[in-house]
Motif scaffolding. Structure first.
Motif, short mmCIF file in Angstrom:
data_model
loop_
_atom_site.label_atom_id
_atom_site.label_comp_id
_atom_site.label_asym_id
_atom_site.label_seq_id
_atom_site.Cartn_x
_atom_site.Cartn_y
_atom_site.Cartn_z
N PHE A 59 0.61 -1.00 -0.02
CA PHE A 59 -0.04 -0.08 -0.08
C PHE A 59 0.81 1.35 0.21
CE2 PHE A 59 -3.00 -2.96 1.70
CZ PHE A 59 -4.37 -2.71 1.05
N LYS A 60 0.78 2.16 -1.10
CA LYS A 60 1.52 3.38 -0.93
C LYS A 60 0.43 4.42 -0.73
CE LYS A 60 5.46 1.52 -2.33
NZ LYS A 60 6.45 1.66 -1.09
N LEU A 185 1.73 -1.20 -10.89
CA LEU A 185 1.02 -0.20 -10.27
C LEU A 185 -0.32 -0.84 -10.34
CD1 LEU A 185 0.62 2.61 -8.90
CD2 LEU A 185 0.38 3.63 -11.20
N MET A 186 -1.17 -0.51 -9.14
CA MET A 186 -2.73 -0.66 -9.23
C MET A 186 -3.26 0.24 -8.50
SD MET A 186 -4.99 -4.07 -7.90
CE MET A 186 -3.86 -4.58 -6.58
N ILE A 187 -4.41 0.80 -9.04
CA ILE A 187 -5.33 1.86 -8.54
C ILE A 187 -6.48 1.23 -8.27
CG2 ILE A 187 -6.16 4.14 -8.56
CD1 ILE A 187 -3.96 4.63 -10.35
N LEU A 198 -1.44 0.58 -4.82
CA LEU A 198 -0.65 -0.20 -4.67
C LEU A 198 0.60 -0.53 -5.65
CD1 LEU A 198 -3.91 -1.13 -3.98
CD2 LEU A 198 -2.54 -2.80 -2.61
N MET A 199 1.95 -0.61 -4.96
CA MET A 199 2.91 -1.02 -6.01
C MET A 199 3.38 -2.35 -5.75
SD MET A 199 3.75 1.93 -7.52
CE MET A 199 4.00 3.68 -7.41
N ARG A 200 3.46 -3.09 -6.89
CA ARG A 200 4.18 -4.45 -6.70
C ARG A 200 5.45 -4.47 -5.90
NH1 ARG A 200 2.00 -8.55 -9.64
NH2 ARG A 200 1.14 -7.45 -10.98
N ARG A 201 5.56 -5.39 -5.14
CA ARG A 201 6.94 -5.50 -4.25
C ARG A 201 7.99 -5.92 -5.14
NH1 ARG A 201 6.41 -7.74 1.78
NH2 ARG A 201 7.37 -5.52 1.74
N PRO A 202 9.14 -5.56 -4.93
CA PRO A 202 10.13 -6.05 -5.79
C PRO A 202 10.21 -7.55 -5.81
CG PRO A 202 10.81 -4.23 -4.61
CD PRO A 202 9.45 -4.46 -4.05
#
Length: 211
Positions: A59-60, A185-187, A198-202
């Motif tokens: 979550f960003k 990226l997801m919105i 949300l940003m995908r985890r590395p």
């Protein structure tokens, strides 16, 4: 041209979200403006059924939750355990804002894992209260209803390794609209239009990577 425009907007968004995932008055307008532009460039035509949904996400940005009639931490605690519309991440952020820092501390990492098997969603965070650190996880069923709309049902909560199964009448359901999705990226917005970013985890793979 559109690809470079997306990259530029995502870079701007990242700069705006450096401090905290909690929405605040200072960044609300700027963040929503960037989100609106990105959503118009969504590269995934059917995001709710896309394998890109699967994976581990951070979550960003967590949009504001409408306050209840009483500004008390009790409301957040009750909503967490009765699944009244709070993910653990939102619960933790709202609760931490109402209690002294020496009483409760929330780890900055709020994560969402989505798999192909139900319950597909796992939202997790860690809360340190009165010196004791507790892991909190909410498991949810996620079902696509249309190409962009998901139905999320809260199934159970795990606190410090202990499962708390939710009775059927307490299994809160909500509708989510995936308005932007790519491989990083997801919105998603709920029925009120409140966004989560949300940003995908590395290192996290997508559903399209399996098989």
């Amino acid at each position: 041209v559109s690809v470079s425009q997306e990259d530029s907007l995502k870079e701007t968004l990242g700069d705006l979200l450096l401090d905290s995932p909690q929405e605040n008055a200072a960044n609300r307008v700027a963040v929503n403006e960037v989100l609106s532009q990105l959503e118009q460039l969504n590269p995934t035509p059917a995001p709710a059924v896309s394998p890109l949904l699967c994976g581990d996400w951070d979550f960003k940005y967590v949009g504001t939750i409408s306050p209840g009639p009483v500004p008390s931490p009790t409301r957040e605690i009750a909503l967490l355990f009765y699944a009244g519309g709070y993910s653990p991440g939102k619960f933790a952020l709202e609760l931490a804002a109402k209690l002294p820092g020496q009483v409760v501390k929330v780890d900055p990492e709020l994560t969402l894992s989505i798999s192909t098997d139900q319950p597909r969603g796992k939202v997790s965070c860690a809360v340190t209260a009165l010196g004791s650190r507790q892991e909190v996880m909410l498991r949810t069923s996620i079902e696509p209803e249309t190409d962009i709309r998901l139905r999320e049902t809260y199934m159970d909560v795990e606190v410090a390794g202990r499962d708390v199964s939710l009775p059927s009448q307490a299994r809160y359901e909500r509708t989510l609209y995936v308005t932007y999705l790519d491989d990083e990226l997801m919105i998603a917005r709920d029925e009120t239009g409140t966004p989560d970013v949300l940003m995908r985890r590395p290192g996290s793979s997508t559903g399209s990577d399996s098989g």
